[in-house]
Design a protein around this motif. Structure first.
Motif, PDB file in Angstrom:
ATOM      1  N   ALA A   1      40.452  65.558  -4.035  1.00  0.00           N
ATOM      2  CA  ALA A   1      41.626  66.368  -4.347  1.00  0.00           C
ATOM      3  C   ALA A   1      41.722  66.577  -5.849  1.00  0.00           C
ATOM      4  CB  ALA A   1      42.899  65.707  -3.826  1.00  0.00           C
ATOM      5  N   ILE A   2      42.382  67.662  -6.224  1.00  0.00           N
ATOM      6  CA  ILE A   2      42.584  67.983  -7.633  1.00  0.00           C
ATOM      7  C   ILE A   2      44.031  68.408  -7.808  1.00  0.00           C
ATOM      8  CG2 ILE A   2      41.807  70.381  -7.358  1.00  0.00           C
ATOM      9  CD1 ILE A   2      40.463  70.037 -10.159  1.00  0.00           C
ATOM     10  N   SER A   3      44.604  68.035  -8.953  1.00  0.00           N
ATOM     11  CA  SER A   3      46.014  68.303  -9.190  1.00  0.00           C
ATOM     12  C   SER A   3      46.275  69.774  -9.451  1.00  0.00           C
ATOM     13  CB  SER A   3      46.509  67.468 -10.377  1.00  0.00           C
ATOM     14  OG  SER A   3      45.761  67.763 -11.542  1.00  0.00           O
ATOM     15  N   TRP A   4      47.544  70.123  -9.550  1.00  0.00           N
ATOM     16  CA  TRP A   4      47.977  71.503  -9.598  1.00  0.00           C
ATOM     17  C   TRP A   4      47.332  72.294 -10.727  1.00  0.00           C
ATOM     18  CZ3 TRP A   4      50.208  67.374  -7.670  1.00  0.00           C
ATOM     19  CH2 TRP A   4      50.927  67.485  -6.485  1.00  0.00           C
ATOM     20  N   ARG A   5      47.167  71.679 -11.870  1.00  0.00           N
ATOM     21  CA  ARG A   5      46.554  72.399 -12.986  1.00  0.00           C
ATOM     22  C   ARG A   5      45.178  71.859 -13.333  1.00  0.00           C
ATOM     23  NH1 ARG A   5      49.901  76.093 -14.759  1.00  0.00           N
ATOM     24  NH2 ARG A   5      52.136  75.823 -14.478  1.00  0.00           N
ATOM     25  N   GLY A   6      44.658  70.974 -12.491  1.00  0.00           N
ATOM     26  CA  GLY A   6      43.279  70.512 -12.627  1.00  0.00           C
ATOM     27  C   GLY A   6      43.062  69.342 -13.557  1.00  0.00           C
ATOM     28  N   GLY A   7      44.128  68.732 -14.035  1.00  0.00           N
ATOM     29  CA  GLY A   7      43.949  67.653 -14.990  1.00  0.00           C
ATOM     30  C   GLY A   7      43.583  66.317 -14.384  1.00  0.00           C
ATOM     31  N   ASN A   8      43.799  66.188 -13.102  1.00  0.00           N
ATOM     32  CA  ASN A   8      43.515  64.919 -12.429  1.00  0.00           C
ATOM     33  C   ASN A   8      42.773  65.155 -11.130  1.00  0.00           C
ATOM     34  OD1 ASN A   8      45.108  62.830 -14.102  1.00  0.00           O
ATOM     35  ND2 ASN A   8      46.593  64.453 -13.747  1.00  0.00           N
ATOM     36  N   THR A   9      41.886  64.227 -10.815  1.00  0.00           N
ATOM     37  CA  THR A   9      41.121  64.307  -9.579  1.00  0.00           C
ATOM     38  C   THR A   9      41.146  62.954  -8.869  1.00  0.00           C
ATOM     39  OG1 THR A   9      39.076  63.766 -10.748  1.00  0.00           O
ATOM     40  CG2 THR A   9      39.562  66.105 -10.404  1.00  0.00           C
ATOM     41  N   TYR A  10      40.855  63.003  -7.581  1.00  0.00           N
ATOM     42  CA  TYR A  10      40.879  61.785  -6.769  1.00  0.00           C
ATOM     43  C   TYR A  10      39.828  61.933  -5.682  1.00  0.00           C
ATOM     44  CZ  TYR A  10      42.834  57.995  -3.941  1.00  0.00           C
ATOM     45  OH  TYR A  10      43.020  56.837  -3.230  1.00  0.00           O
ATOM     46  N   TYR A  11      39.083  60.842  -5.413  1.00  0.00           N
ATOM     47  CA  TYR A  11      37.973  60.905  -4.476  1.00  0.00           C
ATOM     48  C   TYR A  11      38.016  59.773  -3.463  1.00  0.00           C
ATOM     49  CZ  TYR A  11      35.985  64.071  -7.944  1.00  0.00           C
ATOM     50  OH  TYR A  11      35.788  65.105  -8.809  1.00  0.00           O
ATOM     51  N   ALA A  12      37.488  60.055  -2.287  1.00  0.00           N
ATOM     52  CA  ALA A  12      37.237  58.997  -1.328  1.00  0.00           C
ATOM     53  C   ALA A  12      36.113  58.119  -1.858  1.00  0.00           C
ATOM     54  CB  ALA A  12      36.858  59.589   0.029  1.00  0.00           C
ATOM     55  N   ASP A  13      36.163  56.841  -1.552  1.00  0.00           N
ATOM     56  CA  ASP A  13      35.141  55.920  -2.052  1.00  0.00           C
ATOM     57  C   ASP A  13      33.735  56.336  -1.613  1.00  0.00           C
ATOM     58  OD1 ASP A  13      37.158  52.887  -1.741  1.00  0.00           O
ATOM     59  OD2 ASP A  13      37.036  54.385  -3.329  1.00  0.00           O
TER      60      ASP A  13
ATOM     61  N   VAL B   1      32.360  59.141  -1.461  1.00  0.00           N
ATOM     62  CA  VAL B   1      31.736  60.248  -2.190  1.00  0.00           C
ATOM     63  C   VAL B   1      31.845  60.091  -3.706  1.00  0.00           C
ATOM     64  CG1 VAL B   1      32.279  61.768  -0.265  1.00  0.00           C
ATOM     65  CG2 VAL B   1      33.780  61.754  -2.282  1.00  0.00           C
ATOM     66  N   LYS B   2      32.538  59.070  -4.157  1.00  0.00           N
ATOM     67  CA  LYS B   2      32.754  58.877  -5.577  1.00  0.00           C
ATOM     68  C   LYS B   2      31.413  58.739  -6.297  1.00  0.00           C
ATOM     69  CE  LYS B   2      36.430  56.577  -6.135  1.00  0.00           C
ATOM     70  NZ  LYS B   2      37.414  55.462  -6.189  1.00  0.00           N
ATOM     71  N   GLY B   3      31.263  59.478  -7.388  1.00  0.00           N
ATOM     72  CA  GLY B   3      30.019  59.450  -8.144  1.00  0.00           C
ATOM     73  C   GLY B   3      28.991  60.460  -7.673  1.00  0.00           C
ATOM     74  N   ARG B   4      29.209  61.069  -6.508  1.00  0.00           N
ATOM     75  CA  ARG B   4      28.273  62.058  -5.984  1.00  0.00           C
ATOM     76  C   ARG B   4      28.904  63.449  -5.882  1.00  0.00           C
ATOM     77  NH1 ARG B   4      26.544  61.660  -0.875  1.00  0.00           N
ATOM     78  NH2 ARG B   4      28.408  60.570  -0.116  1.00  0.00           N
ATOM     79  N   PHE B   5      30.183  63.506  -5.587  1.00  0.00           N
ATOM     80  CA  PHE B   5      30.881  64.778  -5.420  1.00  0.00           C
ATOM     81  C   PHE B   5      31.821  65.012  -6.609  1.00  0.00           C
ATOM     82  CE2 PHE B   5      30.916  65.051  -0.454  1.00  0.00           C
ATOM     83  CZ  PHE B   5      29.542  64.818  -0.448  1.00  0.00           C
ATOM     84  N   THR B   6      32.005  66.296  -6.949  1.00  0.00           N
ATOM     85  CA  THR B   6      32.935  66.659  -8.010  1.00  0.00           C
ATOM     86  C   THR B   6      33.789  67.839  -7.560  1.00  0.00           C
ATOM     87  OG1 THR B   6      31.365  65.954  -9.719  1.00  0.00           O
ATOM     88  CG2 THR B   6      33.181  67.373 -10.406  1.00  0.00           C
ATOM     89  N   ILE B   7      35.105  67.671  -7.635  1.00  0.00           N
ATOM     90  CA  ILE B   7      36.017  68.756  -7.301  1.00  0.00           C
ATOM     91  C   ILE B   7      36.482  69.420  -8.586  1.00  0.00           C
ATOM     92  CG2 ILE B   7      38.048  67.242  -7.260  1.00  0.00           C
ATOM     93  CD1 ILE B   7      39.135  69.007  -4.961  1.00  0.00           C
ATOM     94  N   SER B   8      36.641  70.737  -8.543  1.00  0.00           N
ATOM     95  CA  SER B   8      37.128  71.475  -9.699  1.00  0.00           C
ATOM     96  C   SER B   8      37.889  72.705  -9.211  1.00  0.00           C
ATOM     97  CB  SER B   8      35.974  71.891 -10.609  1.00  0.00           C
ATOM     98  OG  SER B   8      35.054  72.726  -9.925  1.00  0.00           O
ATOM     99  N   ARG B   9      38.564  73.368 -10.137  1.00  0.00           N
ATOM    100  CA  ARG B   9      39.279  74.593  -9.779  1.00  0.00           C
ATOM    101  C   ARG B   9      39.248  75.556 -10.950  1.00  0.00           C
ATOM    102  NH1 ARG B   9      45.056  72.863  -8.059  1.00  0.00           N
ATOM    103  NH2 ARG B   9      45.415  75.101  -7.994  1.00  0.00           N
ATOM    104  N   ASP B  10      39.267  76.834 -10.633  1.00  0.00           N
ATOM    105  CA  ASP B  10      39.265  77.892 -11.628  1.00  0.00           C
ATOM    106  C   ASP B  10      40.470  78.781 -11.318  1.00  0.00           C
ATOM    107  OD1 ASP B  10      38.891  80.185 -13.172  1.00  0.00           O
ATOM    108  OD2 ASP B  10      36.713  80.113 -12.966  1.00  0.00           O
ATOM    109  N   SER B  11      41.518  78.639 -12.103  1.00  0.00           N
ATOM    110  CA  SER B  11      42.749  79.380 -11.830  1.00  0.00           C
ATOM    111  C   SER B  11      42.573  80.881 -12.027  1.00  0.00           C
ATOM    112  CB  SER B  11      43.884  78.867 -12.712  1.00  0.00           C
ATOM    113  OG  SER B  11      44.205  77.530 -12.384  1.00  0.00           O
ATOM    114  N   ALA B  12      41.681  81.271 -12.925  1.00  0.00           N
ATOM    115  CA  ALA B  12      41.443  82.702 -13.153  1.00  0.00           C
ATOM    116  C   ALA B  12      40.830  83.354 -11.921  1.00  0.00           C
ATOM    117  CB  ALA B  12      40.547  82.905 -14.358  1.00  0.00           C
ATOM    118  N   LYS B  13      40.082  82.568 -11.147  1.00  0.00           N
ATOM    119  CA  LYS B  13      39.425  83.106  -9.955  1.00  0.00           C
ATOM    120  C   LYS B  13      40.129  82.668  -8.668  1.00  0.00           C
ATOM    121  CE  LYS B  13      34.845  83.292 -12.076  1.00  0.00           C
ATOM    122  NZ  LYS B  13      33.428  82.861 -11.994  1.00  0.00           N
TER     123      LYS B  13
END
Length: 123
Positions: free
Chosen positions: A50-62, A64-76
């Protein structure tokens, strides 16, 4: 109303990578915490990232931690899930999720779901 459309799933060998995308409709993308969940056959839907509303914080299930990365692009109006070093146990249908009032870490917190995209990892 928010519509979520996932893409980027497919078949990959163990150790490979995939990037999932989640395109959101509407102009209120930043009003939602975004998340990814997955569901394997015969199993319950589980939280992945999961990623926070403006992308400043992320949280992962154990798992996938270290293998997966969540991100967001508000412009898109798009959220992403970069998946590296994939394992056969990552095989599942992956769902994008949007939650307005809480982090998108629990299925009960989710306001909108995408239709899902299949990820299959061969050994």
């Amino acid at each position: 109303q928010v519509q979520l459309v996932e893409s980027g799933g497919g078949l990959v060998q163990a150790g490979g990578s995939l990037r999932l995308s989640c395109a959101a409709s509407g102009r209120t993308f930043s009003s939602y915490s975004m998340g990814w969940f997955r569901q394997a056959p015969g199993k319950e839907r589980e939280f992945v990232a999961a990623i926070s509303w403006r992308g400043g914080n992320t949280y992962y299930a154990d798992s996938v931690k270290g293998r997966f990365t969540i991100s967001r692009d508000s412009a898109k109006n798009t959220a992403y899930l970069q998946m590296n070093n994939l394992k056969p146990e990552d095989t599942a249908v992956y769902y994008c999720a949007a939650a307005q009032s809480r982090w998108a870490t629990l299925t009960t917190s989710v306001d909108y779901w995408g239709q899902g995209t299949q990820v299959t990892v061969s050994s």
